[in-house]
Design an enzyme around this catalytic site. Structure first.
Site, PDB file in Angstrom:
ATOM      1  CD  GLU A  38      -3.417 -14.193   7.298  1.00  0.00           C
ATOM      2  OE1 GLU A  38      -3.043 -14.577   6.174  1.00  0.00           O
ATOM      3  OE2 GLU A  38      -2.657 -13.626   8.118  1.00  0.00           O
ATOM      4  CB  ALA A  39      -0.951 -16.488  10.750  1.00  0.00           C
ATOM      5  CG  HIS A 507       8.753  -4.720  -3.763  1.00  0.00           C
ATOM      6  ND1 HIS A 507       9.128  -3.721  -4.622  1.00  0.00           N
ATOM      7  CD2 HIS A 507       7.684  -4.240  -3.077  1.00  0.00           C
ATOM      8  CE1 HIS A 507       8.313  -2.678  -4.458  1.00  0.00           C
ATOM      9  NE2 HIS A 507       7.441  -2.975  -3.525  1.00  0.00           N
TER      10      HIS A 507
HETATM   11  C1  LIG Z   1       5.307  -2.350   4.168  1.00  0.00           C
HETATM   12  C2  LIG Z   1       5.058  -2.832   2.762  1.00  0.00           C
HETATM   13  C3  LIG Z   1       4.889  -1.887   1.747  1.00  0.00           C
HETATM   14  C4  LIG Z   1       4.674  -2.327   0.437  1.00  0.00           C
HETATM   15  N1  LIG Z   1       4.330  -1.407  -0.520  1.00  0.00           N
HETATM   16  C5  LIG Z   1       3.877  -1.847  -1.715  1.00  0.00           C
HETATM   17  C6  LIG Z   1       3.265  -0.960  -2.644  1.00  0.00           C
HETATM   18  O1  LIG Z   1       3.081   0.229  -2.380  1.00  0.00           O
HETATM   19  N2  LIG Z   1       2.848  -1.466  -3.835  1.00  0.00           N
HETATM   20  C7  LIG Z   1       3.005  -2.778  -4.150  1.00  0.00           C
HETATM   21  O2  LIG Z   1       2.651  -3.162  -5.270  1.00  0.00           O
HETATM   22  N3  LIG Z   1       3.564  -3.639  -3.297  1.00  0.00           N
HETATM   23  C8  LIG Z   1       3.950  -3.226  -2.076  1.00  0.00           C
HETATM   24  N4  LIG Z   1       4.414  -4.123  -1.161  1.00  0.00           N
HETATM   25  C9  LIG Z   1       4.568  -5.531  -1.569  1.00  0.00           C
HETATM   26  C10 LIG Z   1       3.263  -6.288  -1.711  1.00  0.00           C
HETATM   27  O3  LIG Z   1       2.330  -5.906  -0.754  1.00  0.00           O
HETATM   28  C11 LIG Z   1       3.571  -7.784  -1.635  1.00  0.00           C
HETATM   29  O4  LIG Z   1       4.443  -8.118  -2.702  1.00  0.00           O
HETATM   30  C12 LIG Z   1       2.327  -8.658  -1.770  1.00  0.00           C
HETATM   31  O5  LIG Z   1       1.407  -8.344  -0.765  1.00  0.00           O
HETATM   32  C13 LIG Z   1       2.736 -10.126  -1.681  1.00  0.00           C
HETATM   33  O6  LIG Z   1       1.590 -10.931  -1.701  1.00  0.00           O
HETATM   34  P1  LIG Z   1       1.644 -12.450  -1.251  1.00  0.00           P
HETATM   35  O7  LIG Z   1       0.280 -12.978  -1.400  1.00  0.00           O
HETATM   36  O8  LIG Z   1       2.747 -13.111  -1.962  1.00  0.00           O
HETATM   37  O9  LIG Z   1       2.064 -12.421   0.280  1.00  0.00           O
HETATM   38  P2  LIG Z   1       1.362 -11.671   1.497  1.00  0.00           P
HETATM   39  O10 LIG Z   1       0.423 -10.635   1.004  1.00  0.00           O
HETATM   40  O11 LIG Z   1       2.436 -11.271   2.430  1.00  0.00           O
HETATM   41  O12 LIG Z   1       0.463 -12.800   2.154  1.00  0.00           O
HETATM   42  C14 LIG Z   1       0.932 -13.856   2.919  1.00  0.00           C
HETATM   43  C15 LIG Z   1      -0.100 -14.154   3.980  1.00  0.00           C
HETATM   44  O13 LIG Z   1       0.182 -15.425   4.548  1.00  0.00           O
HETATM   45  C16 LIG Z   1       0.031 -15.335   5.943  1.00  0.00           C
HETATM   46  N5  LIG Z   1       0.864 -16.358   6.561  1.00  0.00           N
HETATM   47  C17 LIG Z   1       2.213 -16.430   6.585  1.00  0.00           C
HETATM   48  N6  LIG Z   1       2.609 -17.512   7.277  1.00  0.00           N
HETATM   49  C18 LIG Z   1       1.493 -18.143   7.676  1.00  0.00           C
HETATM   50  C19 LIG Z   1       1.230 -19.337   8.414  1.00  0.00           C
HETATM   51  N7  LIG Z   1       2.209 -20.112   8.914  1.00  0.00           N
HETATM   52  N8  LIG Z   1      -0.061 -19.718   8.616  1.00  0.00           N
HETATM   53  C20 LIG Z   1      -1.072 -18.956   8.135  1.00  0.00           C
HETATM   54  N9  LIG Z   1      -0.901 -17.825   7.463  1.00  0.00           N
HETATM   55  C21 LIG Z   1       0.371 -17.426   7.213  1.00  0.00           C
HETATM   56  C22 LIG Z   1       0.477 -13.926   6.292  1.00  0.00           C
HETATM   57  O14 LIG Z   1      -0.019 -13.527   7.543  1.00  0.00           O
HETATM   58  C23 LIG Z   1      -0.077 -13.132   5.127  1.00  0.00           C
HETATM   59  O15 LIG Z   1      -1.370 -12.650   5.354  1.00  0.00           O
HETATM   60  C24 LIG Z   1       4.661  -3.723   0.145  1.00  0.00           C
HETATM   61  C25 LIG Z   1       4.813  -4.653   1.167  1.00  0.00           C
HETATM   62  C26 LIG Z   1       5.003  -4.217   2.468  1.00  0.00           C
HETATM   63  C27 LIG Z   1       5.158  -5.252   3.557  1.00  0.00           C
END
Ligand SMILES: Cc1cc2nc3c(=O)[nH]c(=O)nc-3n(C[C@H](O)[C@H](O)[C@H](O)COP(=O)(O)OP(=O)(O)OC[C@H]3O[C@@H](n4cnc5c(N)ncnc54)[C@H](O)[C@@H]3O)c2cc1C
Length: 578
Positions: A38-39, A507
């Protein structure tokens, strides 16, 4: 430390909502080694900073230490003051837990038909029944015990008790019910239109439960076969012909080093997962060659199909008696789900979130808001690299409202929200009703800090004292001369306002979408495997082929839960990495 890392069975790149689920589930088998990269920094139940832990979620994403600070996006193609397409900061979590550590904690699943649709689009193995099984697995619903809910998953889900709902939100709910929208209890039960209490993921003691806490418990972290390495960036994938053999990563301040892996799982989120594939030479060959990136695997769909929910808002001034008193409480307190009037509308394609306060500061406390978004959006955007350099953020172009059906529905939603807030019962107790948006100006003045806090406090006092001049103050300072009355009377004017003011809801999804092997724009199969390559899966929000009628956190965790089982089943069948 990375230099001495041995080959691992599973290398998980990105410790967000999906990455944490996969790390926890795949390390349940003690014979498999798992490395989670994780970054951002680590957060645990004990080390969560106050703004992340808080039940009021409106500060975590404003802290640049928790997000990717230079990630920007074009939202709708609307021009900025210099006539260029405006770029806005697009917040994405950069901390263990990813989006689940900074989001608004709203727990929606969408319709089961959303996941039937994934199957119809060609994502083998997906349907509503399967999705429901994994939604149940991930949650501990404290309010309901029936066929829709789980009772012992890692993520607690609860609704705000009626006595915690702000007087303003109660009044809006009463108005909606009086207008014929049925009051319902559980938006994660049977998929129906109606007015629901909001549902959030907080613990019994009222704290946020990001995936890094709910899944990566002390017990899970103590497993000798699981290593979690934070402060480390995934730079690119490594190959042996058409087999992905691992990735090159760099810990902050250290030289890059390769990590060999049996299977590499990319979980860097809706924008960064596809960027890693593109940097590694997986994507549209011509696009990559123009950046000097050697094309290893020509896959047209990488970075395409970018999805979001387009949002607009209508607000009203709240006199003291209608404001939220408990400023620790969650502000998103009720929702209206309804079906739009477009001819091919899917049931419940529109979502209105009813907020007891609009932001962390004094003005936010004085504004009640209805956020309206298109919950089944048709517009699609794309992510492209600007450079092969992993330090350069990609170009993100959402093209929200490029499909006219999305604009039609957002206009309709805006009118509905304006009508509700202008209802005589509400107007009697609230102040003027006016259009709002999460513009760059609003972001700038809302950034936490002493100078902004001082100005906002001063302006909020002026709002209270203004009396009959309040309307004028809002008209000149808040809406900058845009009047609700004029927008409602002029369809083209309304379209222009919405086109300029629309925002997303964070999203971002769809950029490595699942599909059938003969679908030229599919990137992954129903198990997240990148088509045409061995040893590589994408397992996060980027593989959603269509956007669910829901905020995307629970759907992403559900997806990761299922893929963990798919990966384990492949292992059992001797199909690892194939
Ligand atoms: C401000 C905000 C409010 C939101 N509100 C809601 C809500 O109320 N309810 C809801 O259901 N959804 C909400 N969402 C959306 C939801 O949180 C996301 O859809 C979900 O977290 C996506 O999950 P993911 O695992 O696909 O990506 P993420 O959870 O974004 O995870 C990706 C991870 O990869 C890491 N990463 C990226 N690039 C690199 C790299 N090069 N090297 C190492 N690590 C890296 C990032 O740091 C991050 O930790 C919200 C999102 C945000 C940003």
């Amino acid at each position: 430390m990375t230099r001495n890392i041995q080959a691992v069975d599973y290398l998980i790149l990105g410790g967000g909502s999906a990455g944490c689920v996969l790390a926890a589930r795949l390390s349940e088998d003690p014979s498999k080694t798992v490395l989670l990269i994780e970054a951002g920094r680590d957060i645990t139940r004990d080390s969560m900073p106050k703004d992340i832990r808080a039940r009021y979620p409106g500060l975590a994403y404003l802290d640049r230490a928790n997000i990717w600070p230079t990630l920007e996006a074009r939202i709708s193609g609307a021009p900025d003051t210099k006539g260029k397409q405006a770029l806005r900061l697009y917040e994405q979590g950069r901390v263990l837990g990813g989006g689940s550590a900074i989001n608004a904690m709203v727990a929606n699943r969408g319709a089961l038909d959303d996941y039937d649709e994934w199957g119809r689009i060609g994502a083998e193995g997906w349907d509503g029944e399967t999705a429901l099984r994994y939604f149940r697995k991930l949650e501990r619903d404290v309010d309901f015990d029936n066929e829709y809910h789980g009772k012992d998953g890692p993520i607690p889900v609860r609704r705000l008790p009626a006595n915690k709902v702000s007087p303003f939100v109660q009044a809006v709910k009463r108005t909606l019910v009086a207008q014929g929208y049925p009051a319902r209890d559980d938006q994660n039960g049977l998929w129906e239109d109606g007015v629901f209490p909001s549902c959030i993921t907080v613990s019994d003691d009222g704290h946020r439960v990001p995936a890094s806490v709910g899944y990566l418990t002390d017990e899970v972290r103590a497993r000798s076969n699981l290593t979690i390495q934070t402060g480390t960036h995934a730079l690119k994938l490594t190959f042996d012909g058409k087999r992905v053999t691992g990735a090159v990563v760099a810990r902050d301040g250290e030289d890059p080093c390769p990590i060999p892996a049996g299977e590499t799982l990319v979980t860097m989120g809706g924008i960064h997962s596809c960027a890693l594939l593109l940097r590694s030479g997986i994507g549209p060959a011509e696009e990559l060659q123009s950046l000097g990136i050697c094309s290893r695997h020509d896959l047209a769909g990488v970075g395409k199909n970018l999805m979001e929910h387009p949002l607009i808002a209508v607000s009203t001034y709240l006199p003291p008696a209608l404001r939220m008193q408990d400023l620790e409480e969650h502000h998103d307190q009720a929702l209206l789900r309804y079906t739009s009037s477009i001819s091919d509308a899917e049931a419940g394609d529109m979502h209105c979130a009813i907020l007891g306060r609009t932001a962390w500061h004094g003005i936010g406390q004085r504004l009640g808001t209805i956020l309206v978004w298109v919950n089944k959006a048709f517009s699609r955007g794309e992510v492209r690299l600007r450079s092969a350099d992993p330090r350069v953020e990609p170009e993100v172009d959402f093209r929200l409202l490029s499909d006219p059906r999305d604009m039609e529905r957002l206009k309709e939603g805006f009118r509905l929200a304006a009508k509700i807030l202008s209802n005589p019962d509400l107007k009697q107790v609230c102040g003027p009703v006016f259009p709002t948006s999460y513009s760059e100006r609003v972001k700038r003045v809302s950034a936490p800090g002493p100078w902004n806090a001082f100005q906002l406090r001063l302006f909020s006092k002026m709002l209270d004292w203004a009396g009959p001049l309040r309307n004028l103050l809002i008209h000149t300072v808040v809406t900058k001369g845009i009047s609700l009355r004029k927008l409602l009377a002029d369809d083209r004017g309304l379209e222009g306002f919405i086109g300029n003011s629309v925002s997303g809801v964070w999203h971002a999804s769809g950029t490595c979408r699942m599909g059938a092997p003969d679908d030229p724009m599919a990137v992954t199969d129903g198990g997240g495997r990148v088509l045409g390559l061995d040893g590589l899966r994408v397992c996060d929000s980027s593989i959603m082929p269509s956007i669910p009628r829901a905020n995307t956190n629970l759907p992403t965790m559900m997806l990761a839960e299922r893929l963990a089982d798919v990966i384990k089943a492949n292992e059992d069948a001797g199909l690892s990495g194939t």
